[in-house]
Design a protein around this motif. Structure first.
Motif, PDB file in Angstrom:
ATOM      1  N   ASP A  35       0.849  -1.192   0.000  1.00 26.20           N
ATOM      2  CA  ASP A  35       0.000   0.000   0.000  1.00 26.20           C
ATOM      3  C   ASP A  35       0.877   1.231   0.000  1.00 26.20           C
ATOM      4  OD1 ASP A  35      -2.523  -1.101  -0.027  1.00 26.20           O
ATOM      5  OD2 ASP A  35      -2.545  -1.449   2.122  1.00 26.20           O
ATOM      6  N   LEU A  36       0.520   2.199  -0.866  1.00 24.20           N
ATOM      7  CA  LEU A  36       1.336   3.405  -0.943  1.00 24.20           C
ATOM      8  C   LEU A  36       1.114   4.280   0.280  1.00 24.20           C
ATOM      9  CD1 LEU A  36       3.237   4.958  -2.927  1.00 24.20           C
ATOM     10  CD2 LEU A  36       1.241   6.286  -3.533  1.00 24.20           C
ATOM     11  N   PHE A  37      -0.111   4.266   0.812  1.00 26.72           N
ATOM     12  CA  PHE A  37      -0.415   5.200   1.903  1.00 26.72           C
ATOM     13  C   PHE A  37      -1.397   4.587   2.893  1.00 26.72           C
ATOM     14  CE2 PHE A  37      -3.068   6.183  -1.819  1.00 26.72           C
ATOM     15  CZ  PHE A  37      -4.332   5.990  -1.298  1.00 26.72           C
ATOM     16  N   TYR A  38      -1.438   5.174   4.105  1.00 28.00           N
ATOM     17  CA  TYR A  38      -2.484   4.858   5.067  1.00 28.00           C
ATOM     18  C   TYR A  38      -3.699   5.727   4.739  1.00 28.00           C
ATOM     19  CZ  TYR A  38       0.882   2.721   8.324  1.00 28.00           C
ATOM     20  OH  TYR A  38       1.802   1.923   8.923  1.00 28.00           O
ATOM     21  N   THR A  39      -4.899   5.200   4.955  1.00 28.44           N
ATOM     22  CA  THR A  39      -6.071   6.069   4.932  1.00 28.44           C
ATOM     23  C   THR A  39      -6.260   6.584   6.360  1.00 28.44           C
ATOM     24  OG1 THR A  39      -7.576   4.278   5.456  1.00 28.44           O
ATOM     25  CG2 THR A  39      -7.106   4.642   3.127  1.00 28.44           C
ATOM     26  N   ARG A  61       3.029   7.748   4.571  1.00 27.41           N
ATOM     27  CA  ARG A  61       2.186   8.517   3.661  1.00 27.41           C
ATOM     28  C   ARG A  61       0.738   8.378   4.108  1.00 27.41           C
ATOM     29  NH1 ARG A  61       5.075   6.038  -0.464  1.00 27.41           N
ATOM     30  NH2 ARG A  61       6.639   7.352  -1.475  1.00 27.41           N
ATOM     31  N   PRO A 100       0.214  21.138  -5.213  1.00 25.40           N
ATOM     32  CA  PRO A 100      -0.014  20.859  -6.632  1.00 25.40           C
ATOM     33  C   PRO A 100      -1.258  21.568  -7.161  1.00 25.40           C
ATOM     34  CG  PRO A 100      -0.454  18.911  -5.287  1.00 25.40           C
ATOM     35  CD  PRO A 100       0.160  19.924  -4.391  1.00 25.40           C
ATOM     36  N   LEU A 102      -3.819  20.562  -8.711  1.00 25.30           N
ATOM     37  CA  LEU A 102      -5.110  19.901  -8.518  1.00 25.30           C
ATOM     38  C   LEU A 102      -5.604  19.985  -7.076  1.00 25.30           C
ATOM     39  CD1 LEU A 102      -5.223  16.566 -10.542  1.00 25.30           C
ATOM     40  CD2 LEU A 102      -6.512  18.653 -10.911  1.00 25.30           C
ATOM     41  N   GLN A 107     -10.724  17.265  -2.902  1.00 27.08           N
ATOM     42  CA  GLN A 107      -9.818  16.523  -3.786  1.00 27.08           C
ATOM     43  C   GLN A 107      -9.088  15.443  -2.989  1.00 27.08           C
ATOM     44  OE1 GLN A 107      -9.224  17.201  -7.150  1.00 27.08           O
ATOM     45  NE2 GLN A 107      -7.929  15.399  -7.167  1.00 27.08           N
ATOM     46  N   VAL A 110      -2.329  12.698  -1.479  1.00 26.55           N
ATOM     47  CA  VAL A 110      -1.442  11.800  -0.745  1.00 26.55           C
ATOM     48  C   VAL A 110      -0.301  12.651  -0.201  1.00 26.55           C
ATOM     49  CG1 VAL A 110       0.133   9.843  -0.904  1.00 26.55           C
ATOM     50  CG2 VAL A 110      -2.000   9.814  -2.175  1.00 26.55           C
ATOM     51  N   LEU A 127       1.051  15.280  -2.735  1.00 28.17           N
ATOM     52  CA  LEU A 127       0.742  14.921  -4.123  1.00 28.17           C
ATOM     53  C   LEU A 127      -0.769  14.886  -4.293  1.00 28.17           C
ATOM     54  CD1 LEU A 127       3.199  11.925  -4.588  1.00 28.17           C
ATOM     55  CD2 LEU A 127       3.590  14.325  -5.153  1.00 28.17           C
ATOM     56  N   ALA A 128      -1.251  15.316  -5.466  1.00 25.25           N
ATOM     57  CA  ALA A 128      -2.681  15.260  -5.737  1.00 25.25           C
ATOM     58  C   ALA A 128      -2.995  13.925  -6.393  1.00 25.25           C
ATOM     59  CB  ALA A 128      -3.091  16.407  -6.649  1.00 25.25           C
ATOM     60  N   LYS A 129      -4.125  13.335  -6.016  1.00 25.29           N
ATOM     61  CA  LYS A 129      -4.571  12.093  -6.636  1.00 25.29           C
ATOM     62  C   LYS A 129      -5.831  12.444  -7.411  1.00 25.29           C
ATOM     63  CE  LYS A 129      -6.183   7.592  -4.901  1.00 25.29           C
ATOM     64  NZ  LYS A 129      -5.916   6.760  -6.059  1.00 25.29           N
ATOM     65  N   HIS A 130      -5.862  12.094  -8.702  1.00 20.48           N
ATOM     66  CA  HIS A 130      -7.116  12.358  -9.408  1.00 20.48           C
ATOM     67  C   HIS A 130      -7.829  11.048  -9.659  1.00 20.48           C
ATOM     68  CE1 HIS A 130      -5.682  11.071 -13.377  1.00 20.48           C
ATOM     69  NE2 HIS A 130      -4.539  11.651 -13.077  1.00 20.48           N
TER      70      HIS A 130
ATOM     71  N   GLN B  49     -11.382  18.916 -14.525  1.00 24.36           N
ATOM     72  CA  GLN B  49     -10.418  19.161 -13.447  1.00 24.36           C
ATOM     73  C   GLN B  49      -9.009  19.379 -13.989  1.00 24.36           C
ATOM     74  OE1 GLN B  49     -10.528  16.139 -10.384  1.00 24.36           O
ATOM     75  NE2 GLN B  49     -11.385  17.713  -9.067  1.00 24.36           N
ATOM     76  N   MET B 118       0.073  16.844 -12.815  1.00 25.44           N
ATOM     77  CA  MET B 118      -1.178  16.498 -12.135  1.00 25.44           C
ATOM     78  C   MET B 118      -0.950  16.068 -10.697  1.00 25.44           C
ATOM     79  SD  MET B 118      -3.681  17.240 -13.804  1.00 25.44           S
ATOM     80  CE  MET B 118      -2.990  18.512 -14.792  1.00 25.44           C
ATOM     81  N   TRP B 119      -0.068  15.101 -10.487  1.00 27.64           N
ATOM     82  CA  TRP B 119       0.168  14.611  -9.126  1.00 27.64           C
ATOM     83  C   TRP B 119       1.146  15.508  -8.373  1.00 27.64           C
ATOM     84  CZ3 TRP B 119       1.578   8.925 -10.798  1.00 27.64           C
ATOM     85  CH2 TRP B 119       0.417   8.297 -11.265  1.00 27.64           C
ATOM     86  N   ASP B 126       4.432   3.348  -6.339  1.00 28.52           N
ATOM     87  CA  ASP B 126       3.185   2.669  -5.994  1.00 28.52           C
ATOM     88  C   ASP B 126       3.069   1.391  -6.830  1.00 28.52           C
ATOM     89  OD1 ASP B 126       2.083   3.275  -8.450  1.00 28.52           O
ATOM     90  OD2 ASP B 126       0.316   4.251  -7.660  1.00 28.52           O
ATOM     91  N   TRP B 180      -4.471  -2.635  -3.857  1.00 28.85           N
ATOM     92  CA  TRP B 180      -3.722  -1.813  -2.915  1.00 28.85           C
ATOM     93  C   TRP B 180      -4.093  -0.348  -3.057  1.00 28.85           C
ATOM     94  CZ3 TRP B 180      -0.553  -5.168  -6.157  1.00 28.85           C
ATOM     95  CH2 TRP B 180      -0.294  -6.404  -5.555  1.00 28.85           C
ATOM     96  N   ASN B 181      -3.710   0.450  -2.066  1.00 23.37           N
ATOM     97  CA  ASN B 181      -3.808   1.906  -2.187  1.00 23.37           C
ATOM     98  C   ASN B 181      -2.706   2.374  -3.119  1.00 23.37           C
ATOM     99  OD1 ASN B 181      -5.824   2.029  -0.294  1.00 23.37           O
ATOM    100  ND2 ASN B 181      -4.406   2.340   1.397  1.00 23.37           N
ATOM    101  N   LEU B 183      -1.302   5.725  -5.883  1.00 19.18           N
ATOM    102  CA  LEU B 183      -1.507   7.111  -6.319  1.00 19.18           C
ATOM    103  C   LEU B 183      -2.199   7.094  -7.679  1.00 19.18           C
ATOM    104  CD1 LEU B 183      -0.987  10.071  -5.625  1.00 19.18           C
ATOM    105  CD2 LEU B 183       1.175   9.918  -6.816  1.00 19.18           C
TER     106      LEU B 183
END
Lengths: 161, 244
Positions: A35-39, A61, A100, A102, A107, A110, A127-130, B49, B118-119, B126, B180-181, B183
């Motif tokens: 997993d890239l990040f924790y929620t 993260r 960022p 976005l 929004q 991360v 970082l923005a996640k879209h 967006q 964007m990011w 990831d 997985w989580n 980006l």
């Protein structure tokens, strides 16, 4: 089928089967590390079956939605703080730097940083996640009520900022 | 049951078949590529967006989808080459690998160019990005292994085995955004639900995907013909053709 071909067929299928098993076992063991990040809820309630919570001071993260109305900017510097949410608890992120393009309320973002206390993170990178939805501005306005203003036509924000 | 397939195991038949198909495939591919990309890059509305930056999707998504599609084609050829030891299938593996490697590189590079505005970052480790990078290494591994043995037959066999085994990576790439989580955002079109992309943007994208697919087949025809000639150069039918 000739016995020789049959033997080769089974040998190759066996190799694929064993390797698939090995990779599956590896990914299962590394589940929490991929997993890239924790929620926010994982951060507060703990992760996985054992409910492992990250330690204060740990680098991690965090990913979630920016809560509307929670973005507070310091008028003198680039310092900013905002709350993240997924399904339940809120987590506060403190950051100093350029966000960022976005980045906006509502929004997904991360942030990478150090856990300061149970629900506060001092971020070094945001970082923005879209999401996977793409639509023209008119459709978005009709569907979601989001008014898109191109940066060239935006009014400079009034007041201290 | 598969008797009708047998003539296609003969290099001479495949050589002529590829020669006949190639101009049509190449022409269609270039036409669709121009249509899809010009439509997608110039005539679709901007995203609500991401504005105009999202347009890189018209290169990124076709390259990414076909990097995986090309890999499955290569793996099937490798499987046939290993079990039934069909020479044409063996040469196809080595003919497909560089095409797939270039598609994967295009997907990674356009993805990075998209990620920066964007990011806010070129690269993040990831699951989706990492598994796609591994796909590139698998392609490069197949190319390198095939040339790493002094006996060309052994090299081709080992490369085929790697190609078959690497198939494990394909479901990992596809489902990485669900398991997985990450980006990277989820799938927009390669899912059973309704595509989460507006029809005005979807059509040029689908055309581009088709163009990349046909372009892969066209390039495969070109490369396979060369491979057949190189490997069969001492056969009478090649000599007869060269003598004309």
């Amino acid at each position: 089928m000739q016995p020789r071909r049959q033997k080769r067929l089974f040998a190759i299928l066996l190799v694929i089967g064993l390797l698939t098993g090995a990779v599956a076992a590896m990914l299962y063991a590394l589940q929490q590390n991929i997993d890239l990040f924790y929620t926010p809820s994982q951060l507060v309630d703990g992760l996985g079956k054992d409910k492992v919570k990250p330690q204060v001071g740990q680098r991690l993260r965090i990913g979630g939605m920016v809560v509307a109305g929670s973005v507070k900017r310091d008028p003198e510097s680039l310092k900013v703080s905002f709350d993240l949410v997924d399904t339940g608890p809120l987590v506060t992120v403190i950051y100093e730097g350029i966000l960022p393009d976005l980045f906006r309320e509502g929004q997904g973002i991360v942030a990478q940083g150090v856990l300061q206390d149970a629900t506060t993170i001092k971020a070094s990178e945001v970082l923005a996640k879209h999401d996977e939805e793409y639509m023209p501005p008119e459709v978005a306005e009709a569907l979601k009520g989001i008014r898109h203003v191109p940066p060239s036509q935006q009014q400079p924000a009034s007041g201290s900022y | 049951m598969f008797k009708w397939l047998h003539p296609y195991a003969k290099p001479e038949t495949v050589y002529h078949l590829c020669g006949r198909l190639m101009p049509w495939l190449m022409g269609t591919a270039l036409l669709l590529l121009l249509l899809g990309n010009i439509w997608g890059l110039a005539f679709t509305p901007p995203d609500y967006q991401q504005g105009d930056s999202y347009r890189i999707i018209h290169l990124h998504v076709p390259a990414a989808i076909m990097s995986m599609g090309t890999y499955s084609a290569m793996a099937i050829a490798a499987f046939i080459a290993l079990v039934w030891q069909v020479k044409v299938a063996q040469w196809s593996v080595l003919a497909i690998a560089p095409i797939g490697a270039v598609y994967t590189a295009i997907a990674l590079i356009t993805g990075m160019a998209w990620g920066k505005p964007m990011w806010g970052t070129w690269w993040v480790w990831d699951a989706r990005l990492t598994s796609e990078l591994i796909l590139l290494f698998l392609y490069l591994g197949v190319i390198a292994l095939s040339g790493a043995f002094s006996d060309r037959q052994t090299g081709a066999k080992v490369a085929s085995l790697l190609a078959v085994v690497g198939v494990i990576n394909l479901p990992i790439i596809h489902f990485s955004v669900e398991w997985w989580n990450t980006l990277h955002q989820g799938a927009s079109i390669t899912k059973f639900a309704k595509p989460s992309i507006d029809p005005s943007m979807l059509w040029p994208l689908l055309i581009s995907i088709l163009a990349f697919k046909i372009l892969m087949l066209a390039l495969l025809c070109v490369r396979l013909r060369t491979a057949i000639l190189v490997n069969e150069q001492h056969r009478p039918w090649v000599k007869a053709m060269a003598g004309d």
